[in-house]
Design an enzyme around this catalytic site. Structure first.
Site, PDB file in Angstrom:
ATOM      1  N   SER A   1       0.856  -1.186   0.000  1.00 47.83           N
ATOM      2  CA  SER A   1       0.000   0.000   0.000  1.00 47.83           C
ATOM      3  C   SER A   1       0.894   1.238   0.000  1.00 47.83           C
ATOM      4  CB  SER A   1      -0.865   0.007   1.259  1.00 47.83           C
ATOM      5  OG  SER A   1      -0.010   0.114   2.389  1.00 47.83           O
ATOM      6  N   LYS A   2       0.281   2.391  -0.271  1.00 42.97           N
ATOM      7  CA  LYS A   2       1.052   3.639  -0.283  1.00 42.97           C
ATOM      8  C   LYS A   2       1.755   3.865   1.049  1.00 42.97           C
ATOM      9  CE  LYS A   2      -0.112   6.644  -3.790  1.00 42.97           C
ATOM     10  NZ  LYS A   2      -0.971   7.429  -4.543  1.00 42.97           N
ATOM     11  N   ARG A   3       1.001   3.646   2.117  1.00 45.25           N
ATOM     12  CA  ARG A   3       1.543   3.883   3.454  1.00 45.25           C
ATOM     13  C   ARG A   3       2.776   3.020   3.699  1.00 45.25           C
ATOM     14  NH1 ARG A   3       0.229   1.934   8.706  1.00 45.25           N
ATOM     15  NH2 ARG A   3      -1.232   0.424   7.823  1.00 45.25           N
ATOM     16  N   HIS A   4       2.776   1.834   3.091  1.00 43.21           N
ATOM     17  CA  HIS A   4       3.883   0.912   3.316  1.00 43.21           C
ATOM     18  C   HIS A   4       4.949   0.974   2.243  1.00 43.21           C
ATOM     19  CE1 HIS A   4       1.202  -1.555   6.182  1.00 43.21           C
ATOM     20  NE2 HIS A   4       2.032  -0.793   6.857  1.00 43.21           N
ATOM     21  N   GLY A   5       4.847   1.944   1.354  1.00 43.32           N
ATOM     22  CA  GLY A   5       5.971   2.129   0.437  1.00 43.32           C
ATOM     23  C   GLY A   5       5.657   2.094  -1.048  1.00 43.32           C
TER      24      GLY A   5
END
Ligand code: GLU
Length: 474
Positions: free
Chosen positions: A242-246
């Protein structure tokens, strides 16, 4: 290897160079460099509605920032459309492909029938063997591959091993749409052949395509390149990234203050390993890289690891070089332009260079480094953060008065002499060193934490340091 290795990176320019793409590019690059071969760049821009020049620029910019170069000029897939059509004509002439006059309604009915009979939705071959004289008037045909109906297609993949696809599951795929545009599947094969690609290294979401593309290569009697389908990158929780995770673009990593060398090292380790080595120079990676050590299961992206690795590379990078990376980062972060303007003024670059050894010891990213360097350009009288304001009570301010006098007398403004003098001052006052260093730090930097206090004194220089101390003294 007998044949010269030629790999390619083939991004679709519909957005930035995302982290998965960057890793694919890196693997292609490492593999070709390892074998003394070439890596070509092909921009898969046949989807005119979704492809943009900005995206092409962002991809080239991302690759360049990462230090991944390519051989020759980037090749636009869209510019090769005449060649794609020529190959389709050739396949028709050789009986490897046929015109299909099925309408959208026919195809929908075929799918419906298959579903009703519990079969996967496949083209039923209606036009495969029909005589062209039966073609309906005024209907523009699509052109389909006359794929084998029996047997199987094997992809001997360097990462996935031998993967077998029953041919009955790979139906007669469309090579050219009825509007005369070649399909992506066809274009990739023609381009890979014409570009002399020996190894296709890409994400394993293309594995089924590999079987279909193999059929096209075989129909044309062309050598099928060696394939290597690398597992996708997942988040730390094992789910899709996900975006939050990279799941971000290369430019986001640049703006978060990562060094290209650290990114190369980190990305290489996402899916590939060489024994227990965590820290590898690019030269070592080129020397050691091989597909046999690429794992089959998805790698997990972990920001903590990336940060730690980046901290390592920041400490290991020579100051002058780090300064250049820092400037690049400053071009892309909020407030960075002001810092660049400050750096451009007389002597400031030298000041920054002198401060870098102290700064890089503590920072994990160039963004952190910018924050802890900000004491250099903040204007007097300094704004204090909460911690610094708490430290600077009356007692501390009185101490600063004495320190001002002591430091004014230091003969040479160098870390060692300054340390001797501050320590002597603390001893004389019968105070622990921290009781003296803390107010000094707060006065010099306006912060409760900072790089080593003697480094700060040296970087600011005598006059500015003494002025900042006097600003807070009573
Ligand atoms: N353009 C495709 C993508 O961006 C890659 C196709 C390939 O490598 O064959 O996913």
């Amino acid at each position: 290897m007998a044949q010269d290795v030629v790999t390619r990176f083939a991004p679709s320019p519909t957005g930035y160079l995302h982290i998965g793409g960057a890793r694919t590019a890196l693997f292609n690059w490492l593999f070709s460099r390892h074998h003394g071969g070439k890596m070509l760049l092909r921009i898969e821009d046949t989807d005119r509605a979704r492809s943009t020049q900005e995206a092409v620029d962002a991809i080239l910019d991302g690759l360049t920032w990462l230090g991944l170069d390519w051989d020759g000029e980037p090749i636009s897939q869209a510019s090769r459309v005449d060649r794609h059509k020529e190959v389709v004509e050739q396949m028709l002439a050789q009986g490897k492909a046929y015109r299909c006059y099925a309408t959208q309604e026919d195809l929908a009915a075929m799918r419906e029938k298959a579903r009703a009979e519990g079969r996967p939705p496949r083209y039923d071959g209606t036009w495969r063997d029909r005589d062209p004289s039966e073609a309906p008037e005024g209907v523009a045909p699509a052109i389909r591959l006359k794929a084998p109906l029996e047997g199987e297609t094997v992809v001997d993949d360097l990462v996935q091993g031998r993967v077998t696809f029953p041919n009955k599951d790979l139906d007669d795929l469309v090579l050219m749409r009825s509007d005369g545009t070649p399909t992506y599947m066809l274009a990739v094969v023609v381009d890979d052949h014409d570009m002399g690609i020996t190894h296709i290294i890409r994400g394993d979401d293309h594995l089924t395509n590999a079987a279909r593309q193999t059929l096209i290569f075989q129909a044309m009697g062309w050598d099928v390149p060696v394939m290597a389908h690398i597992p996708l990158i997942h988040g730390p929780d094992g789910a899709k990234l996900s975006k939050r995770h990279g799941a971000l673009g290369a430019e986001a990593y640049r703006a978060m203050g990562y060094l290209p060398e650290a990114m190369r090292n980190y990305l290489a380790r996402l899916g590939w390993s060489h024994g227990d080595e965590e820290i590898m120079s690019t030269d070592d990676m080129i020397k050691w890289f091989g597909m046999e050590a690429v794992g089959k299961s998805p790698a997990r992206f972990d920001f903590k690891k990336l940060e730690n690795l980046n901290g390592h590379y920041m400490r290991a990078t020579a100051d002058a070089e780090l300064l250049q990376h820092w400037k690049t980062c400053l071009e892309h972060i909020d407030g960075g332009q002001d810092v660049l303007a400050w750096l451009a003024e007389a002597d400031h670059e030298a000041t920054a260079l002198a401060a870098l050894p102290g700064l890089k010891e503590r920072a994990k990213t160039l963004v952190e480094l910018t924050e802890s360097a900000s004491y250099l350009w903040r204007q007097r009288p300094l704004d204090c953060d909460e911690k610094a304001a708490n430290i600077l009570n009356d007692e501390a301010r009185a101490l600063l008065s004495g320190l001002h006098e002591t430091l004014s007398a230091v003969p040479t403004w160098e870390a060692e002499a300054l340390e001797v003098s501050v320590k002597a001052f603390a001893e004389e006052k019968e105070l622990k060193l921290g009781k003296v260093a803390q107010p000094l730090r707060a006065a010099l930097t306006g912060r409760g934490t900072s790089p080593g206090i003697y480094d700060v004194l040296v970087a600011l220089g005598r006059e500015e340091s003494l002025n900042r101390i006097r600003d807070q003294a009573i």
